[in-house]
Write a protein that holds these residues in place. Structure first.
Motif, PDB file in Angstrom:
ATOM      1  N   GLU A  74       0.869  -1.166   0.000  1.00  0.00           N
ATOM      2  CA  GLU A  74       0.000   0.000   0.000  1.00  0.00           C
ATOM      3  C   GLU A  74       0.904   1.214   0.000  1.00  0.00           C
ATOM      4  OE1 GLU A  74      -3.767  -0.273   2.676  1.00  0.00           O
ATOM      5  OE2 GLU A  74      -2.185  -1.470   3.580  1.00  0.00           O
ATOM      6  N   GLY A 128      -2.132  -2.282  10.280  1.00  0.00           N
ATOM      7  CA  GLY A 128      -2.222  -3.275  11.344  1.00  0.00           C
ATOM      8  C   GLY A 128      -1.094  -4.287  11.201  1.00  0.00           C
ATOM      9  N   LYS A 171       0.691 -15.184  10.868  1.00  0.00           N
ATOM     10  CA  LYS A 171       0.548 -14.115   9.885  1.00  0.00           C
ATOM     11  C   LYS A 171       0.678 -12.739  10.504  1.00  0.00           C
ATOM     12  CE  LYS A 171      -2.259 -16.625   6.604  1.00  0.00           C
ATOM     13  NZ  LYS A 171      -3.628 -16.922   6.177  1.00  0.00           N
ATOM     14  N   ASP A 172       0.432 -12.642  11.794  1.00  0.00           N
ATOM     15  CA  ASP A 172       0.540 -11.353  12.470  1.00  0.00           C
ATOM     16  C   ASP A 172       0.546 -11.630  13.960  1.00  0.00           C
ATOM     17  OD1 ASP A 172       0.479  -8.639  13.199  1.00  0.00           O
ATOM     18  OD2 ASP A 172      -0.702  -8.140  11.427  1.00  0.00           O
ATOM     19  N   LEU A 173       0.718 -10.573  14.756  1.00  0.00           N
ATOM     20  CA  LEU A 173       0.530 -10.731  16.191  1.00  0.00           C
ATOM     21  C   LEU A 173      -0.953 -10.947  16.472  1.00  0.00           C
ATOM     22  CD1 LEU A 173       2.883  -7.949  17.554  1.00  0.00           C
ATOM     23  CD2 LEU A 173       3.161 -10.386  17.895  1.00  0.00           C
ATOM     24  N   ALA A 174      -1.260 -11.420  17.682  1.00  0.00           N
ATOM     25  CA  ALA A 174      -2.654 -11.744  17.983  1.00  0.00           C
ATOM     26  C   ALA A 174      -3.560 -10.521  17.878  1.00  0.00           C
ATOM     27  CB  ALA A 174      -2.751 -12.352  19.377  1.00  0.00           C
ATOM     28  N   PHE A 175      -3.074  -9.346  18.332  1.00  0.00           N
ATOM     29  CA  PHE A 175      -3.931  -8.154  18.336  1.00  0.00           C
ATOM     30  C   PHE A 175      -3.267  -7.018  17.566  1.00  0.00           C
ATOM     31  CE2 PHE A 175      -4.329 -10.223  22.583  1.00  0.00           C
ATOM     32  CZ  PHE A 175      -5.524 -10.878  22.337  1.00  0.00           C
ATOM     33  N   PRO A 176      -3.443  -6.993  16.225  1.00  0.00           N
ATOM     34  CA  PRO A 176      -2.763  -5.971  15.419  1.00  0.00           C
ATOM     35  C   PRO A 176      -3.148  -4.545  15.817  1.00  0.00           C
ATOM     36  CG  PRO A 176      -3.771  -7.644  14.033  1.00  0.00           C
ATOM     37  CD  PRO A 176      -4.248  -7.890  15.420  1.00  0.00           C
ATOM     38  N   LYS A 177      -4.413  -4.343  16.181  1.00  0.00           N
ATOM     39  CA  LYS A 177      -4.833  -2.970  16.499  1.00  0.00           C
ATOM     40  C   LYS A 177      -4.219  -2.507  17.806  1.00  0.00           C
ATOM     41  CE  LYS A 177      -8.874  -2.754  13.669  1.00  0.00           C
ATOM     42  NZ  LYS A 177     -10.297  -3.088  13.553  1.00  0.00           N
ATOM     43  N   ARG A 197      -0.679 -18.790  21.589  1.00  0.00           N
ATOM     44  CA  ARG A 197      -1.848 -19.235  20.829  1.00  0.00           C
ATOM     45  C   ARG A 197      -1.653 -19.301  19.326  1.00  0.00           C
ATOM     46  NH1 ARG A 197      -3.488 -21.565  24.223  1.00  0.00           N
ATOM     47  NH2 ARG A 197      -4.996 -21.083  25.848  1.00  0.00           N
ATOM     48  N   MET A 198      -0.574 -18.717  18.788  1.00  0.00           N
ATOM     49  CA  MET A 198      -0.523 -18.567  17.334  1.00  0.00           C
ATOM     50  C   MET A 198       0.596 -19.375  16.686  1.00  0.00           C
ATOM     51  SD  MET A 198      -2.748 -15.822  16.797  1.00  0.00           S
ATOM     52  CE  MET A 198      -2.148 -14.919  15.387  1.00  0.00           C
ATOM     53  N   ARG A 199       1.227 -20.266  17.406  1.00  0.00           N
ATOM     54  CA  ARG A 199       2.327 -21.015  16.801  1.00  0.00           C
ATOM     55  C   ARG A 199       1.810 -21.931  15.689  1.00  0.00           C
ATOM     56  NH1 ARG A 199       3.801 -24.153  21.128  1.00  0.00           N
ATOM     57  NH2 ARG A 199       2.256 -23.095  22.401  1.00  0.00           N
ATOM     58  N   GLU A 258       1.227 -10.798   4.330  1.00  0.00           N
ATOM     59  CA  GLU A 258       0.689 -11.937   5.077  1.00  0.00           C
ATOM     60  C   GLU A 258       1.789 -12.873   5.579  1.00  0.00           C
ATOM     61  OE1 GLU A 258      -3.114 -13.467   4.657  1.00  0.00           O
ATOM     62  OE2 GLU A 258      -3.139 -11.411   5.402  1.00  0.00           O
ATOM     63  N   ILE A 297       0.570 -21.437   5.651  1.00  0.00           N
ATOM     64  CA  ILE A 297       1.154 -21.591   6.989  1.00  0.00           C
ATOM     65  C   ILE A 297       2.066 -22.813   6.992  1.00  0.00           C
ATOM     66  CG2 ILE A 297       0.595 -22.186   9.381  1.00  0.00           C
ATOM     67  CD1 ILE A 297       0.169 -19.268   8.737  1.00  0.00           C
ATOM     68  N   GLU A 304      -9.286  -6.023   4.869  1.00  0.00           N
ATOM     69  CA  GLU A 304      -8.538  -6.794   5.854  1.00  0.00           C
ATOM     70  C   GLU A 304      -8.948  -8.258   5.902  1.00  0.00           C
ATOM     71  OE1 GLU A 304      -8.483  -4.785   9.699  1.00  0.00           O
ATOM     72  OE2 GLU A 304      -6.349  -4.634   9.251  1.00  0.00           O
ATOM     73  N   HIS A 324      -8.184 -11.787   9.798  1.00  0.00           N
ATOM     74  CA  HIS A 324      -7.504 -12.559   8.760  1.00  0.00           C
ATOM     75  C   HIS A 324      -6.340 -13.404   9.269  1.00  0.00           C
ATOM     76  CE1 HIS A 324      -3.718 -10.222   8.313  1.00  0.00           C
ATOM     77  NE2 HIS A 324      -4.428  -9.402   9.055  1.00  0.00           N
ATOM     78  N   HIS A 325      -5.694 -12.952  10.345  1.00  0.00           N
ATOM     79  CA  HIS A 325      -4.452 -13.620  10.714  1.00  0.00           C
ATOM     80  C   HIS A 325      -4.659 -14.811  11.620  1.00  0.00           C
ATOM     81  CE1 HIS A 325      -5.323 -10.541  13.664  1.00  0.00           C
ATOM     82  NE2 HIS A 325      -4.619 -11.204  14.543  1.00  0.00           N
ATOM     83  N   PHE A 326      -5.904 -15.083  12.003  1.00  0.00           N
ATOM     84  CA  PHE A 326      -6.163 -16.278  12.794  1.00  0.00           C
ATOM     85  C   PHE A 326      -6.536 -17.421  11.870  1.00  0.00           C
ATOM     86  CE2 PHE A 326      -6.989 -12.966  15.979  1.00  0.00           C
ATOM     87  CZ  PHE A 326      -6.170 -13.434  16.996  1.00  0.00           C
ATOM     88  N   GLU A 327      -6.029 -18.605  12.204  1.00  0.00           N
ATOM     89  CA  GLU A 327      -6.328 -19.763  11.364  1.00  0.00           C
ATOM     90  C   GLU A 327      -7.763 -20.220  11.545  1.00  0.00           C
ATOM     91  OE1 GLU A 327      -4.519 -21.572   8.846  1.00  0.00           O
ATOM     92  OE2 GLU A 327      -3.897 -19.482   9.029  1.00  0.00           O
ATOM     93  N   GLN A 345      -9.222 -20.330  17.595  1.00  0.00           N
ATOM     94  CA  GLN A 345      -7.941 -19.725  17.939  1.00  0.00           C
ATOM     95  C   GLN A 345      -8.124 -18.252  18.286  1.00  0.00           C
ATOM     96  OE1 GLN A 345      -5.185 -19.110  14.731  1.00  0.00           O
ATOM     97  NE2 GLN A 345      -3.437 -19.700  15.982  1.00  0.00           N
ATOM     98  N   GLU A 375      -9.848 -17.943  21.742  1.00  0.00           N
ATOM     99  CA  GLU A 375      -8.918 -18.253  22.833  1.00  0.00           C
ATOM    100  C   GLU A 375      -7.918 -17.136  23.040  1.00  0.00           C
ATOM    101  OE1 GLU A 375      -8.809 -23.116  22.543  1.00  0.00           O
ATOM    102  OE2 GLU A 375      -7.066 -21.937  21.939  1.00  0.00           O
ATOM    103  N   ALA A 376      -7.412 -16.593  21.921  1.00  0.00           N
ATOM    104  CA  ALA A 376      -6.434 -15.508  22.038  1.00  0.00           C
ATOM    105  C   ALA A 376      -7.067 -14.305  22.720  1.00  0.00           C
ATOM    106  CB  ALA A 376      -5.903 -15.134  20.659  1.00  0.00           C
ATOM    107  N   PHE A 409      -7.561 -15.047  26.477  1.00  0.00           N
ATOM    108  CA  PHE A 409      -6.256 -15.073  27.123  1.00  0.00           C
ATOM    109  C   PHE A 409      -5.724 -13.650  27.306  1.00  0.00           C
ATOM    110  CE2 PHE A 409      -1.659 -16.805  26.681  1.00  0.00           C
ATOM    111  CZ  PHE A 409      -1.499 -16.704  28.049  1.00  0.00           C
TER     112      PHE A 409
END
Lengths: 557, 186
Positions: free
Chosen positions: A28, A38, A118-124, A195-197, A527, A532, B15, B27-30, B34, B37-38, B41
């Motif tokens: 972008e 994000g 693909k990203d951290l759990a909480f992008p915002k 949680r994201m591994r 992404e 994955i 997004e 988008h980034h959660f599979e 998940q 839970e995130a 947590f």
């Protein structure tokens, strides 16, 4: 692949190589696409730019301090100005540079990629963290331009609550807000790592960089709120006249010290642990070996984080705490040396019989190991009760924590920036120039801070801008060193900036490293992964990498 | 059917990823699990930071209450248990309605969501109102720490019609620490 033993750098053929058509940088366009992003990688770049700014601002203050100390007389600045200089140097360097340095830039960029997310759990919340950091930074700058603050970075009561007429509340509010930036970064990392591994990425397959940042995140999440509340109480005491730390109203100033150091000692580990993570990655890559005692190194990070919470009183040995508690805290302080030594020895064993090459990140890693060891050992001096009485509040302490923070952390940060620069921007930095700057920083650093150990041992107190004439030779050496160090820090900004456009194209994996981040394109897609990954190998498995490369060649060719 | 509708909506949204079914799925959660839970947590972890935040104050309270026990007893008897209890209920109530609001948003009931948010806001103002009554009383009695703080009610409680044991003037001064913590914590 060439059979040369002097380097493992493997760049694509520059005549045919091209940058990827689509990546996170050109996905972008426009300022707004950055300010509302994000994407953890873009937020990492935002952080990188901001902390570099604050680093050089803090560096200017350091330069002025050293310039004043060139002569025994107080001649360059007035006493009050000098107090403001070292206060702002400390506040800016600690809260606005060192704390976010590796986690918010390299950690933000790499942790999701390293664990296959693909990203951290909480992008915002990640973006919010950057805005909070900037708000804190702007408030600190406001305190700076409206007259400064001269409490020292520790905001010691009752000095900060009763005796100073400077912008304590503004600066404290700035630090309070920046603290929440740090909490959110830590929170994001912990949730992401739990949680994201990616499938197959078990805890003991994670790179040690992730472990180190995980341990630092625990400290950020548990420690920073305590700093926040102690600063709130200082501000309330100044503005509303509450008396929690005020002896005339029955409060106790020592309570502030307890609360402040309950955060600020762990904060030292917030700063150093991610740096140790960087060193693990670099050492492994440039000696082509799995880190010796992987599990021990991983757990030593957690152990440092844990012990770090039970040593804070060693900052207060001379402040009238009970002798018995001082004894216990002295012993606990010594305990931190154990996991730190585990790391140093395991890195040394990793080097043993490794195919070592001396690329720039490796030079920084060597600087880290040497300087951090000196910094750590002198910490043991200070943890010993008798020694501490002689050395506390002298230049010995100043030298000690600069050896850990600059010699350790800053070297690790620069090593990490060089190591992952090709991944972040897809281009190589100029190798010989960067080696020169690594060596320059190392020499300049020792010249600056080695004399300060001697000065402190001879009894020169910290935070004074005048000193007896017999200390001048050592102070001149230190100031000369600071100049060399300044050159060593300025060079990377220049050539890294240059390399963004003119550097050699790096390809996916210039170091032939094993981490997941090196298996994707550089710079990565927004992404990160088109698909994955499913992880089947341990961290630092060079055989797996060799097999994989071979396989790719046969299928493509 | 429902899923297909939402999925086509996702295409228009920058997004959202194509294989994602529900709009609240990032988008980034599979998987959606998940993501849930995130979120949970993360929330508990944030609450943990709050414990550390207020832990500093609780620690200070514990310490000073031990040191200045008599002053803390006398000063805490100044607080109205009735008003405090009502306000606790009001706060828990507003938290409860906020949680209901989150549930309403999840099941996409907009009307209920607005209602719950309104109740939460109203309860917030009720809390502030009761707080005003309490603070006003402290103001009138000069129990706000600072220059105008007045200990006469603790030194000579009989004169104010209280059944407390009188405190020595230096101990009575320590009530100021109590009120400092009281105002900092509430």
């Amino acid at each position: 692949m060439s059979a040369t033993t002097s380097t493992i750098v493997n760049l694509p053929d520059q005549r045919t190589a091209t940058m990827p058509k689509r990546d996170y940088l050109n996905n972008e366009h426009g300022l707004l696409s950055w300010l509302f992003t994000g994407d953890h990688k873009r937020i990492a770049i935002l952080y990188l730019i901001s902390i570099t700014f604050f680093f050089f601002l803090g560096g200017i203050f350091a330069g002025l301090i050293r310039l004043e100390l060139l002569t025994p007389q107080p001649d360059l600045v007035a006493s009050d100005t000098y107090n403001k200089l070292f206060s702002l140097h400390g506040i800016i360097m600690i809260f606005l540079f060192l704390v976010p340095s590796v986690p918010a830039t390299l950690g933000n960029f790499l942790i999701p990629i390293m664990i296959g997310a693909k990203d951290l759990a909480f992008p915002k919340i990640n973006l919010l963290s950057w805005y909070l950091f900037m708000a804190g930074g702007v408030l600190t700058l406001t305190a700076l331009v409206t007259g400064g603050v001269d409490t020292g970075w520790t905001f010691t009561t009752p000095l900060s609550t009763h005796y100073l007429n400077t912008n304590v509340v503004t600066a404290a509010t700035g630090i309070f807000i920046a603290g929440f930036a740090s909490i959110f970064t830590g929170l994001n990392f912990i949730v992401t790592i739990h949680r994201m591994r990616a499938p197959g990425m078990t805890w003991f397959r994670m790179p040690l960089f992730v472990w180190a940042n995980y341990a630092a995140s625990i400290l950020m999440v548990l420690g920073t709120p305590v700093l926040a509340i102690s600063l709130v109480l200082v501000a309330l005491e100044r503005t509303l006249g509450l008396g929690v730390f005020d002896p005339t109203k029955g409060g106790d100033p020592l309570l502030f010290q307890h609360l402040f150091w309950f955060y600020s000692h762990p904060a030292v580990y917030i700063m150093i642990l991610p740096g140790m993570g960087v060193i693990s990655e670099v050492i492994s890559t440039f000696s082509r070996k799995r880190i010796f005692g992987y599990t021990a190194v991983a757990f030593s990070s957690v152990a440092i984080a844990l012990f770090g919470f039970f040593v804070w009183e060693h900052h207060m040995f001379i402040m009238g705490v009970s002798n018995y508690s001082a004894l216990v805290f002295s012993l606990l302080t010594m305990l931190v040396a154990v996991p730190s030594a585990i790391k140093i020895f395991n890195w040394a064993f990793t080097l043993q019989k490794g195919s070592i090459t001396f690329e720039t990140p490796m030079l920084y890693a060597f600087a880290f190991i040497g300087l951090f060891t000196i910094g750590g050992m002198t910490g043991v001096f200070l943890g010993a009760l008798g020694m501490d009485i002689h050395l506390t509040e002298t230049y010995f302490i100043v030298a000690h924590f600069h050896y850990v923070m600059v010699g350790g952390m800053l070297m690790a940060f620069l090593g990490g920036i060089h190591f992952w620069w090709p991944k972040m921007f897809g281009r190589m930095y100029p190798e010989s120039l960067s080696k020169l700057s690594a060596v320059t920083s190392f020499i300049g650093f020792n010249l600056t801070f080695m004399p300060q150990f001697v000065l402190g041992y001879l009894g020169m107190p910290r935070r004074y801008h005048a000193y007896p004439p017999e200390f001048q030779v050592l102070n001149v050496l230190s100031t000369a060193g600071a100049t060399v160090l300044g050159v060593g820090f300025l060079l990377p900004v220049l050539y890294l900036g240059w390399s963004l456009k003119y550097g050699a194209i790096a390809g996916n994996n210039p170091w032939q490293a094993t981490g997941l981040e090196w298996q994707i394109q550089s710079p990565p897609l927004t992404e990160n992964f088109t698909e994955i990954p499913i992880v089947t190998q341990d961290a630092y498995d060079y055989e797996w990498l060799a097999n994989k490369t071979e396989h790719e060649v046969t299928t493509v060719g | 059917m429902d899923n297909a509708l939402v999925a086509s909506h996702a295409h228009t949204h920058e997004e959202e990823h194509e294989h994602v079914a529900l709009p609240q799925h990032r988008h980034h959660f599979e998987t959606e699990q998940q993501q849930r839970e995130a979120g949970t947590f993360g929330m508990w972890l944030f609450l943990l930071t709050e414990i550390m935040f207020f832990g500093g104050l609780f620690f200070a309270y514990l310490l000073y209450r031990n040191w200045y026990h008599d002053a803390f007893v006398a000063a805490s008897n100044q607080l109205s248990i009735k008003l405090g209890a009502i306000n606790t209920a009001v706060l828990i109530g507003s938290g409860y309605f906020m949680a209901l609001g989150v549930w309403a948003a999840e099941v996409r009931k907009k009307g209920l969501l607005v209602l719950f948010l309104l109740i939460t806001t109203v309860l917030g103002f009720v809390f502030l109102g009761i707080k005003y009554v309490e603070y006003h009383e402290k103001w009138e009695k000069h129990h706000i720490p600072g220059e105008h703080f007045d200990v006469s009610e603790f030194v000579n409680p009989q004169a104010y019609g209280l059944k407390e044991t009188p405190l020595a003037p230096d101990m009575a001064q320590k009530t100021q620490v109590f009120f400092s913590l009281y105002f900092a914590m509430t």
